[in-house]
Design a protein around this motif. Structure first.
Motif, PDB file in Angstrom:
ATOM      1  N   PHE A  90       0.938  -1.272  -0.040  1.00 24.57           N
ATOM      2  CA  PHE A  90       0.166   0.029  -0.085  1.00 24.57           C
ATOM      3  C   PHE A  90       0.903   1.285   0.102  1.00 24.57           C
ATOM      4  O   PHE A  90       0.628   2.320  -0.453  1.00 24.57           O
ATOM      5  N   GLN A  91       2.010   1.144   0.736  1.00 25.45           N
ATOM      6  CA  GLN A  91       2.770   2.416   1.033  1.00 25.45           C
ATOM      7  C   GLN A  91       3.082   3.305  -0.187  1.00 25.45           C
ATOM      8  O   GLN A  91       3.206   4.429   0.029  1.00 25.45           O
ATOM      9  N   ARG A  92       3.460   2.705  -1.296  1.00 24.23           N
ATOM     10  CA  ARG A  92       3.887   3.330  -2.495  1.00 24.23           C
ATOM     11  C   ARG A  92       2.834   3.529  -3.595  1.00 24.23           C
ATOM     12  O   ARG A  92       3.243   3.564  -4.572  1.00 24.23           O
ATOM     13  N   ILE A  93       1.676   3.407  -3.364  1.00 23.09           N
ATOM     14  CA  ILE A  93       0.482   3.447  -4.171  1.00 23.09           C
ATOM     15  C   ILE A  93       0.725   4.950  -4.727  1.00 23.09           C
ATOM     16  O   ILE A  93       0.754   5.832  -3.788  1.00 23.09           O
ATOM     17  N   ILE A  94       0.715   5.313  -5.647  1.00 21.43           N
ATOM     18  CA  ILE A  94       0.690   6.714  -6.086  1.00 21.43           C
ATOM     19  C   ILE A  94      -0.970   7.329  -6.170  1.00 21.43           C
ATOM     20  O   ILE A  94      -1.639   6.683  -6.798  1.00 21.43           O
ATOM     21  N   ASN A  95      -1.032   8.406  -5.352  1.00 17.96           N
ATOM     22  CA  ASN A  95      -2.122   9.086  -5.538  1.00 17.96           C
ATOM     23  C   ASN A  95      -2.156  10.245  -6.823  1.00 17.96           C
ATOM     24  O   ASN A  95      -1.178  11.015  -7.010  1.00 17.96           O
ATOM     25  N   ASN A 152       1.838  12.299  -5.305  1.00 18.46           N
ATOM     26  CA  ASN A 152       2.509  11.597  -4.093  1.00 18.46           C
ATOM     27  C   ASN A 152       2.222  10.281  -3.949  1.00 18.46           C
ATOM     28  O   ASN A 152       1.331   9.567  -4.202  1.00 18.46           O
ATOM     29  N   PHE A 153       3.327   9.336  -3.166  1.00 17.13           N
ATOM     30  CA  PHE A 153       3.217   8.047  -2.849  1.00 17.13           C
ATOM     31  C   PHE A 153       2.011   8.373  -1.483  1.00 17.13           C
ATOM     32  O   PHE A 153       2.128   9.345  -0.786  1.00 17.13           O
ATOM     33  N   LEU A 154       1.457   7.038  -1.416  1.00 16.38           N
ATOM     34  CA  LEU A 154       0.450   7.274  -0.249  1.00 16.38           C
ATOM     35  C   LEU A 154       1.210   7.455   1.235  1.00 16.38           C
ATOM     36  O   LEU A 154       0.522   8.331   1.791  1.00 16.38           O
ATOM     37  N   PHE A 155       2.138   7.023   1.295  1.00 16.39           N
ATOM     38  CA  PHE A 155       2.637   7.095   2.403  1.00 16.39           C
ATOM     39  C   PHE A 155       3.251   8.747   2.858  1.00 16.39           C
ATOM     40  O   PHE A 155       3.121   9.300   3.841  1.00 16.39           O
ATOM     41  N   GLN A 156       3.507   9.270   1.485  1.00 17.15           N
ATOM     42  CA  GLN A 156       3.797  10.760   1.727  1.00 17.15           C
ATOM     43  C   GLN A 156       2.714  11.650   1.933  1.00 17.15           C
ATOM     44  O   GLN A 156       2.601  12.535   2.868  1.00 17.15           O
ATOM     45  N   ASP A 157       1.460  11.299   1.450  1.00 19.06           N
ATOM     46  CA  ASP A 157       0.312  11.723   1.817  1.00 19.06           C
ATOM     47  C   ASP A 157      -0.316  11.707   3.195  1.00 19.06           C
ATOM     48  O   ASP A 157      -0.655  12.677   3.857  1.00 19.06           O
ATOM     49  N   ILE A 158       0.079  10.609   3.644  1.00 21.46           N
ATOM     50  CA  ILE A 158      -0.309  10.329   5.207  1.00 21.46           C
ATOM     51  C   ILE A 158       0.815  11.025   6.015  1.00 21.46           C
ATOM     52  O   ILE A 158       0.416  11.653   6.906  1.00 21.46           O
ATOM     53  N   MET A 159       1.832  11.330   5.724  1.00 21.93           N
ATOM     54  CA  MET A 159       2.819  12.076   6.532  1.00 21.93           C
ATOM     55  C   MET A 159       2.390  13.634   6.552  1.00 21.93           C
ATOM     56  O   MET A 159       2.688  14.229   7.382  1.00 21.93           O
ATOM     57  N   ARG A 213      12.055  12.875   3.490  1.00 23.12           N
ATOM     58  CA  ARG A 213      12.410  14.324   3.766  1.00 23.12           C
ATOM     59  C   ARG A 213      12.043  15.371   2.878  1.00 23.12           C
ATOM     60  O   ARG A 213      11.972  16.404   3.093  1.00 23.12           O
ATOM     61  N   LYS A 214      11.518  14.834   1.685  1.00 29.86           N
ATOM     62  CA  LYS A 214      10.761  16.131   0.802  1.00 29.86           C
ATOM     63  C   LYS A 214       9.677  16.539   1.632  1.00 29.86           C
ATOM     64  O   LYS A 214       9.047  17.718   1.457  1.00 29.86           O
ATOM     65  N   VAL A 215       8.720  15.674   2.094  1.00 31.79           N
ATOM     66  CA  VAL A 215       7.467  16.005   2.743  1.00 31.79           C
ATOM     67  C   VAL A 215       7.744  16.126   4.433  1.00 31.79           C
ATOM     68  O   VAL A 215       6.756  16.730   4.982  1.00 31.79           O
ATOM     69  N   ALA A 216       8.599  15.660   5.007  1.00 34.02           N
ATOM     70  CA  ALA A 216       8.946  16.051   6.690  1.00 34.02           C
ATOM     71  C   ALA A 216      10.260  16.342   6.739  1.00 34.02           C
ATOM     72  O   ALA A 216      11.287  15.303   7.451  1.00 34.02           O
ATOM     73  N   PRO A 217      10.704  17.460   6.372  1.00 39.39           N
ATOM     74  CA  PRO A 217      12.271  17.623   6.640  1.00 39.39           C
ATOM     75  C   PRO A 217      12.607  18.056   7.915  1.00 39.39           C
ATOM     76  O   PRO A 217      13.956  17.763   8.387  1.00 39.39           O
TER      77      PRO A 217
END
Length: 271
Positions: free
Chosen positions: A152-157, A162-169, A197-201
């Motif tokens: 699931f984590q690298r499914i692209i929205n 973004n990857f799903l995990f990036q949107d969650i972050m 780090r792109k989404v949570a520096p």
């Protein structure tokens, strides 16, 4: 423990090591099974051996609750024995609706007094915000190193790119600041830390997988470290089960020291 205090301990110890206390009665040295509380006896010696080289301890709660009341007693004693200067993590991976999360938060923050807890964010705000106690941390699962994490984590929205995990972050940062919120990111995919780090520096990352799971500490530091270090790198089996003999604590000490020395060099390089 505040973010500033945690960074202070990292600089003082020249280490960002977290020791995972995944204590299994089937794996601890046989001579300890004669003790009244074998789990605590093992943990006590591991803590004595490694405290100078790490800044954090992370009991995996499943290993304790699977033993019933004896396990919970051992967990309580272990937590009380940890030096107060060390950041304590309840690796419980809780995640439920709000009123249930309230009870989990009370269990781990009021009754047990951990500094932090790992949380599964699948149920959204309900599963995260009840853990935002003053002076405590919530550590949200983001990009894990297990094989199933890729389901699931690298499914692209397609809407965000973004990857799903990036949107969650990104969403979690609407609810909590970097002073309260960390993310779990697996060490076995070090280059993925660039996406993190792109989404949570500015957030601290709890990074399991170094040691027995084959994670690359050099890569984790290269791609994941920020100006305040921003990393807690966990090693469990590679330290606590490095020996199953009567010398287990001495061997654990050597393994922890080895990682601390490598971390000291990486801090000097990247900070």
């Amino acid at each position: 423990m505040t973010k500033e205090e945690l960074f202070g301990e990292i600089k003082k110890k020249e280490s960002f090591l977290c020791v995972g206390l995944d204590t299994d009665p089937n794996k601890i040295p046989a001579h300890l099974l004669k003790e009244e509380d074998p789990i605590f006896a093992f943990n006590k010696q591991i803590i004595d051996a490694t405290a100078d080289y790490c800044v954090s301890y992370k009991p995996n709660i499943a290993f304790y609750e699977s033993l019933g009341t004896k396990g919970w007693d051992a967990l309580q004693k272990t937590l009380e024995y940890m030096p107060k200067s060390h950041f304590s993590i309840a690796d419980a991976k809780r995640g439920d609706i709000g009123n249930t999360s309230d009870m989990y938060a009370k269990a781990f923050f009021k009754n047990l007094d951990f500094d932090s807890i790992t949380v599964a964010p699948y149920m959204g705000e309900d599963s995260v915000t009840p853990f935002l106690y003053k002076g405590k941390w919530v550590i949200v699962l983001a990009h894990t190193s297990n094989k199933g994490g890729l389901d699931f984590q690298r499914i692209i929205n397609k809407d965000t790119g973004n990857f799903l995990f990036q949107d969650i972050m990104i969403k979690n940062q609407e609810w909590a600041t970097p002073e309260q919120l960390m993310f779990v990111v697996g060490a076995t995919r070090a280059e993925s830390l660039l996406d993190v780090r792109k989404v949570a520096p500015d957030n601290f990352l709890l990074v399991p997988g170094v040691g027995a799971q084959g994670g690359d500490l050099q890569g984790v530091a290269k791609y994941g470290m920020n100006k305040e270090c921003g990393l807690l790198v966990n090693s469990s089996r590679g330290i606590i089960y490095a020996s199953n003999g009567t010398d287990f604590a001495d061997v654990a000490k050597k393994e922890a020291q080895k990682l601390q020395q490598e971390m000291s060099s990486l801090l000097e390089k990247y900070l």
